[in-house]
Design a protein around this motif. Structure first.
Motif, PDB file in Angstrom:
ATOM      1  N   GLN A   8      -5.681   6.664   1.585  1.00  0.00           N
ATOM      2  CA  GLN A   8      -6.791   6.075   2.317  1.00  0.00           C
ATOM      3  C   GLN A   8      -7.839   5.568   1.472  1.00  0.00           C
ATOM      4  O   GLN A   8      -8.641   4.484   1.387  1.00  0.00           O
ATOM      5  CB  GLN A   8      -7.223   6.344   3.730  1.00  0.00           C
ATOM      6  N   ALA A   9      -8.133   6.422   0.573  1.00  0.00           N
ATOM      7  CA  ALA A   9      -9.332   6.377  -0.338  1.00  0.00           C
ATOM      8  C   ALA A   9      -9.290   5.316  -1.364  1.00  0.00           C
ATOM      9  O   ALA A   9     -10.093   4.447  -1.665  1.00  0.00           O
ATOM     10  CB  ALA A   9      -9.548   7.676  -1.073  1.00  0.00           C
ATOM     11  N   LEU A  19     -10.480  -2.419  -1.048  1.00  0.00           N
ATOM     12  CA  LEU A  19     -11.083  -3.403  -0.135  1.00  0.00           C
ATOM     13  C   LEU A  19     -12.675  -3.437  -0.522  1.00  0.00           C
ATOM     14  O   LEU A  19     -13.159  -4.391  -0.085  1.00  0.00           O
ATOM     15  CB  LEU A  19     -11.076  -3.080   1.342  1.00  0.00           C
ATOM     16  N   THR A  20     -13.274  -2.581  -1.012  1.00  0.00           N
ATOM     17  CA  THR A  20     -14.868  -2.503  -1.112  1.00  0.00           C
ATOM     18  C   THR A  20     -15.115  -3.125  -2.785  1.00  0.00           C
ATOM     19  O   THR A  20     -16.225  -3.222  -2.883  1.00  0.00           O
ATOM     20  CB  THR A  20     -15.326  -1.021  -1.020  1.00  0.00           C
ATOM     21  N   ASP A  77      -9.553   1.931   0.529  1.00  0.00           N
ATOM     22  CA  ASP A  77     -10.741   1.612   0.755  1.00  0.00           C
ATOM     23  C   ASP A  77     -11.591   1.178  -0.550  1.00  0.00           C
ATOM     24  O   ASP A  77     -12.464   0.052  -0.619  1.00  0.00           O
ATOM     25  CB  ASP A  77     -11.478   2.928   1.268  1.00  0.00           C
ATOM     26  N   THR A  80       0.745  -1.220   0.029  1.00  0.00           N
ATOM     27  CA  THR A  80       0.094  -0.041  -0.146  1.00  0.00           C
ATOM     28  C   THR A  80       0.775   1.317   0.004  1.00  0.00           C
ATOM     29  O   THR A  80       0.186   2.120   0.059  1.00  0.00           O
ATOM     30  CB  THR A  80      -0.974  -0.032   1.253  1.00  0.00           C
TER      31      THR A  80
END
Length: 222
Positions: free
Chosen positions: A160-161, A167-168, A164, A155
């Motif tokens: 962070q976006a 992960l989604t 995320d 990473t």
């Protein structure tokens, strides 16, 4: 002192104990985690082999009997210190580690005080199980560290976006991030559970040794 193969394996295991910590001085993570994991597992395997070979080849010695538990304790204590430090003093690791360290110091002091009568504190099957549980737990927690820092490397450069989104499922997981994070979560949970089991077994063996030693601790009437 005879330099038999079992004795040499025991000495190598003793030398491997500080080697686990040294890995983190000379290598960056996750390489340090990998090297510490491999070194610890190989050393732990020799714990079974040296005893087995000593019995099969009839090479049991006083030197080996003395050094074997010292090597085991050194491996466990040093590895726990490393894991506790790099976990950020996580209480789920710190508390069972404290129980284990306390017991090892307590029993060692008890043996020293008993002197010639310390032979009554012979290693039991339960003590062997607790050593096995300790080593398995530590190996799994080192594995968790490997996953954790692989995640950090994969990473690197992401905000962070982006993490995320991966992960989604909004963005394809081309770096295997989800698998690594699941691996970290599973190995950490399993390692902590095993460490608590090891702490329970450790406390039980400590109490067992104390009960056996109580008659020798009572003050005799003058």
């Amino acid at each position: 002192m005879r330099w038999t193969v079992p004795n040499m394996l025991t000495v190598l295991r003793l030398l491997a104990a500080p080697g686990v910590a040294i890995m983190f001085l000379f290598f960056a993570r996750p390489w340090a985690d990998w090297f510490a994991l491999v070194l610890f597992v190989v050393a732990a395997v020799t714990d079974w082999f040296d005893g087995y070979l000593a019995r099969e080849w009839q090479q049991e010695t006083r030197f080996g009997a003395m050094l074997d538990p010292i090597a085991d304790k050194a491996m466990v204590v040093i590895a726990l210190l490393v894991i506790t430090g790099f976990s950020g003093m996580n209480p789920w690791i710190l508390l069972p580690a404290t129980v284990i360290l306390f017991r090892e110091v307590f029993v060692s002091g008890l043996r020293e005080f008993l002197g010639n009568t310390a032979g009554l504190l012979k290693v039991t099957k339960l003590a062997k199980w607790k050593t096995t549980a300790q080593m398995v737990a530590i190996a799994v927690l080192f594995g968790s560290g490997v996953f954790e820092h692989e995640v950090v490397e994969r990473t690197e450069g992401m905000d962070q976006a982006m993490v995320d989104a991966i992960l989604t499922g909004s963005v394809p997981d081309e770096v295997g991030l989800l698998t690594l994070m699941q691996g970290e979560a599973v190995t950490f949970a399993a390692g902590v559970l095993l460490l608590w089991i090891a702490a329970l077994l450790t406390a039980m063996t400590g109490w067992d040794y104390f009960v056996k030693a109580k008659p020798y601790l009572a003050d005799r009437p003058s």
